[in-house]
Design a protein around this motif. Structure first.
Motif, PDB file in Angstrom:
ATOM      1  N   UNK A 155       0.830  -1.208   0.000  1.00  0.00           N
ATOM      2  CA  UNK A 155       0.000   0.000   0.000  1.00  0.00           C
ATOM      3  C   UNK A 155       0.864   1.258   0.000  1.00  0.00           C
ATOM      4  N   UNK A 156       1.984   1.232   0.721  1.00  0.00           N
ATOM      5  CA  UNK A 156       2.904   2.370   0.718  1.00  0.00           C
ATOM      6  C   UNK A 156       3.516   2.538  -0.669  1.00  0.00           C
ATOM      7  N   UNK A 157       3.937   1.425  -1.270  1.00  0.00           N
ATOM      8  CA  UNK A 157       4.549   1.474  -2.596  1.00  0.00           C
ATOM      9  C   UNK A 157       3.574   2.049  -3.615  1.00  0.00           C
ATOM     10  N   UNK A 158       2.335   1.549  -3.612  1.00  0.00           N
ATOM     11  CA  UNK A 158       1.338   2.016  -4.574  1.00  0.00           C
ATOM     12  C   UNK A 158       0.998   3.486  -4.329  1.00  0.00           C
ATOM     13  N   UNK A 159       0.897   3.884  -3.060  1.00  0.00           N
ATOM     14  CA  UNK A 159       0.601   5.275  -2.732  1.00  0.00           C
ATOM     15  C   UNK A 159       1.712   6.210  -3.163  1.00  0.00           C
ATOM     16  N   UNK A 160       2.959   5.784  -2.956  1.00  0.00           N
ATOM     17  CA  UNK A 160       4.111   6.602  -3.346  1.00  0.00           C
ATOM     18  C   UNK A 160       4.187   6.743  -4.858  1.00  0.00           C
ATOM     19  N   UNK A 161       4.005   5.632  -5.577  1.00  0.00           N
ATOM     20  CA  UNK A 161       4.058   5.668  -7.035  1.00  0.00           C
ATOM     21  C   UNK A 161       2.986   6.602  -7.593  1.00  0.00           C
ATOM     22  N   UNK A 162       1.784   6.507  -7.050  1.00  0.00           N
ATOM     23  CA  UNK A 162       0.689   7.363  -7.516  1.00  0.00           C
ATOM     24  C   UNK A 162       0.998   8.831  -7.280  1.00  0.00           C
ATOM     25  N   UNK A 163       1.536   9.150  -6.109  1.00  0.00           N
ATOM     26  CA  UNK A 163       1.849  10.545  -5.779  1.00  0.00           C
ATOM     27  C   UNK A 163       2.937  11.100  -6.688  1.00  0.00           C
ATOM     28  N   UNK A 164       3.875  10.243  -7.107  1.00  0.00           N
ATOM     29  CA  UNK A 164       4.982  10.674  -7.960  1.00  0.00           C
ATOM     30  C   UNK A 164       4.636  10.631  -9.442  1.00  0.00           C
ATOM     31  N   UNK A 165       3.442  10.128  -9.773  1.00  0.00           N
ATOM     32  CA  UNK A 165       3.051  10.025 -11.165  1.00  0.00           C
ATOM     33  C   UNK A 165       3.770   8.915 -11.906  1.00  0.00           C
ATOM     34  N   UNK A 166       4.129   7.853 -11.174  1.00  0.00           N
ATOM     35  CA  UNK A 166       4.834   6.723 -11.768  1.00  0.00           C
ATOM     36  C   UNK A 166       3.854   5.569 -11.949  1.00  0.00           C
ATOM     37  N   UNK A 167       3.656   5.083 -13.174  1.00  0.00           N
ATOM     38  CA  UNK A 167       2.741   3.954 -13.384  1.00  0.00           C
ATOM     39  C   UNK A 167       3.226   2.709 -12.644  1.00  0.00           C
ATOM     40  N   UNK A 168       2.293   1.892 -12.175  1.00  0.00           N
ATOM     41  CA  UNK A 168       2.672   0.675 -11.453  1.00  0.00           C
ATOM     42  C   UNK A 168       3.472  -0.278 -12.328  1.00  0.00           C
ATOM     43  N   UNK A 169       3.251  -0.241 -13.650  1.00  0.00           N
ATOM     44  CA  UNK A 169       4.021  -1.131 -14.527  1.00  0.00           C
ATOM     45  C   UNK A 169       5.496  -0.740 -14.595  1.00  0.00           C
TER      46      UNK A 169
END
Length: 323
Positions: free
Chosen positions: A255-269
């Motif tokens: 959840x931290x990883x997904x939240x951080x990626x979303x905030x930075x505009x980095x796609x999960x892929x």
């Protein structure tokens, strides 16, 4: 400009696997509860007599093999760990001994989960000043030794493991098209020390103590409080979340990883996630995930990679490099 370049990666996980189902026999928890809140399904646990330096040496040997570098070429062994074999000497000298490195220098670095980013940055400085030519930078921890196995809020989160890189140097032009470490930013704020710590230590209690954590506060900080170091490395290089190729964050919680990626505009892929099978291995999580990404042919030559971590202290940091 001299750039520090990763020449090879390696990792090691203990043979023993502890699943969420196994943990239900130890504490009041469930697989569903753990997966929903953390994304973790299993973790590796060091065997009796298997020490942090053993894990570190095994990962380092694989990194040396991948790099095509002999132990005679290594003149720095830098081990990031919060769980050394002994109070002293450093576990880095044990790694030296186990690998057969008989020259150069070695020391441990303690920044908990941010340890590998701190160590990579320190090694980069030492290589660029000429104090070392090739370095082994290792993150290794055996958190199973300092867990309270009656505390379900912490014992489900951590595992044991090690990851390593061989660091060398290349001449670059001083631009972001250079291979190697392009920018780094490190921070710490001791006002948050009690949010993630142990309740003991050699000077405090004469014993290592157990991990204690205020989970919600750490979660909020990990997602929202580390923006300064990310902003710093983005500004130094001109990259942003959309233009990097890979994001390899500290593997503490999905959840931290997904939240951080979303905030930075980095796609999960573009985000490497290994927490499901490794859990939080502290200083080892980023080099473990990096080795997985390299050996699975995800990270390729010239890719731009962002590392980011937050750990006890609180400490946090970020590194951008070109593979």
């Amino acid at each position: 400009m001299i750039r520090s370049v990763i020449l090879g990666t390696g990792s090691y996980l203990p043979a023993k696997v502890l699943t969420n189902e196994d943990l239900t026999k130890i504490v009041d928890t469930s697989d569903e509860w753990i997966v929903q809140r953390t994304g973790i399904r299993e973790r590796h646990v060091a065997a009796d007599g298997e020490m942090t330096s053993d894990l570190a040496a095994a990962a380092a040997a694989k990194a040396l093999e991948a790099a095509g570098v002999s132990v005679d070429e290594i003149d720095l062994v830098l081990l990031a760990t919060a769980t050394p074999d002994r109070t002293f000497p450093s576990s880095a000298v044990e790694v030296q001994r186990k690998l057969g490195v008989t020259h150069g220098f070695a020391f441990d670095l303690q920044a908990v989960c941010s340890g590998f980013i701190y160590a990579l940055t320190v090694a980069d400085s030492l290589l660029r000043t000429g104090l070392a030519r090739k370095a082994l930078v290792i993150g290794a921890d055996t958190f199973s030794r300092i867990l309270d196995w009656n505390d379900r809020t912490t014992c489900v989160l951590f595992g044991d493991g090690a990851g390593a890189v061989v660091l060398g140097t290349e001449e670059g032009e001083g631009t972001v098209i250079d291979r190697g470490l392009l920018a780094a930013s490190l921070r710490a704020d001791g006002r948050h020390v009690d949010k993630l710590c142990t309740d003991g230590g050699p000077s405090m209690t004469g014993a290592p103590g157990h991990v204690r954590m205020h989970g919600q506060e750490v979660f909020k900080f990990a997602v929202g409080g580390v923006g300064d170091v990310i902003k710093s490395v983005f500004e130094a290089t001109g990259f942003d979340g959309a233009s990097i190729d890979w994001f390899i964050p500290h593997q503490a919680n999905r959840r931290i990883i997904e939240g951080s990626a979303k905030k930075l505009g980095i796609p999960l892929e573009k985000t490497i996630i290994t927490v499901e099978g490794h859990a939080n291995t502290s200083a080892a999580t980023i080099p473990l995930a990096l080795d997985f990404a390299v050996r699975s042919d995800k990270v390729k030559r010239d890719d731009v990679v962002l590392f980011e971590a937050v750990g006890g202290g609180l400490t946090w940091g970020a590194v951008i490099l070109r593979w």
